[in-house]
Design a protein around this motif. Structure first.
Motif, short mmCIF file in Angstrom:
data_model
loop_
_atom_site.label_atom_id
_atom_site.label_comp_id
_atom_site.label_asym_id
_atom_site.label_seq_id
_atom_site.Cartn_x
_atom_site.Cartn_y
_atom_site.Cartn_z
N ALA A 1 0.82 -1.21 0.00
CA ALA A 1 0.00 0.00 0.00
C ALA A 1 0.86 1.26 0.00
N PHE A 2 2.12 1.13 0.37
CA PHE A 2 3.01 2.29 0.37
C PHE A 2 3.75 2.46 -0.95
N ALA A 3 3.47 1.59 -1.93
CA ALA A 3 4.10 1.69 -3.25
C ALA A 3 3.88 3.07 -3.90
N PRO A 4 2.69 3.67 -3.79
CA PRO A 4 2.52 5.00 -4.39
C PRO A 4 3.50 6.04 -3.82
N ALA B 1 -0.82 8.65 -7.82
CA ALA B 1 -2.28 8.47 -7.80
C ALA B 1 -2.67 7.28 -8.68
N LEU B 2 -2.02 7.14 -9.82
CA LEU B 2 -2.30 6.03 -10.72
C LEU B 2 -1.96 4.68 -10.07
N VAL B 3 -0.79 4.60 -9.44
CA VAL B 3 -0.39 3.37 -8.76
C VAL B 3 -1.38 3.05 -7.63
N ALA B 4 -1.78 4.07 -6.88
CA ALA B 4 -2.75 3.86 -5.80
C ALA B 4 -4.09 3.38 -6.36
#
Length: 185
Positions: A6-9, A30-33
């Protein structure tokens, strides 16, 4: 592990900011999230997480605001806003009695465990530990923004120590409490 994903963004934002600039980095994050959110929505056995919704809104909102107002933020200014926004999301989950870690924990434990009093208590404590980590990051960001003579490595060090500490605590605490409950009962 999915909680850490979940912290990837935030990682994408940090990498893209250096290469592409603030607005493209916010948009990429935002896209990754959003991709993580859709993955959880479409995958059986997974649920959409408050943290991921908050992350999409945070990065998407900051990107939209920057585009609409032609705001030029510094990296430290954006980090402050992102870290403060994340802290607010985590605090909001605590305030409504649904600590953000609860959703991740329920995906990894059988339903009969969910009703045990220790289960919610463990998640409250872990979420509080993450809130402390994010608060430390916000304080480091504020120090970096308002004390420009402070070396950049100080802010980086605080961030790394806070995140690593929260990750390790998240891994250690449930096992510690499980052993404690088994020893008592």
């Amino acid at each position: 592990m999915s909680m850490l994903l979940a912290f990837a963004p935030f990682i994408v934002f940090a990498l893209c900011d250096r290469l592409l600039g603030v607005v493209p980095a916010l948009s990429a994050a935002a896209l990754v999230a959003a991709v993580l959110l859709v993955r959880d929505w479409l995958t059986p056995g997974r649920t959409v997480k408050v943290l991921e919704i908050g992350t999409v809104l945070l990065f998407g909102g900051l990107a939209a605001y920057a585009v609409a107002t032609h705001t030029e933020w510094s990296l430290l200014g954006v980090r402050l806003r992102v870290d403060a926004g994340l802290l607010l999301v985590v605090l909001a989950t605590m305030a409504i009695g649904q600590p953000f870690t609860l959703q991740y924990a329920k995906e990894r434990t059988p339903p009969e465990v969910w009703t045990q009093p220790g289960f919610r208590r463990v998640n409250n404590v872990i979420t509080a530990a993450w809130a402390v980590a994010f608060a430390l990051m916000v304080l480091a960001d504020v120090a970096m923004v308002y004390m420009p003579a402070l070396p950049l490595w100080v802010g980086i060090a605080v961030t790394v120590v806070a995140i690593v500490g929260a990750v390790r605590f998240t891994q250690w605490y449930p096992e510690h409490m499980r052993a404690r409950f088994q020893g008592a009962g």
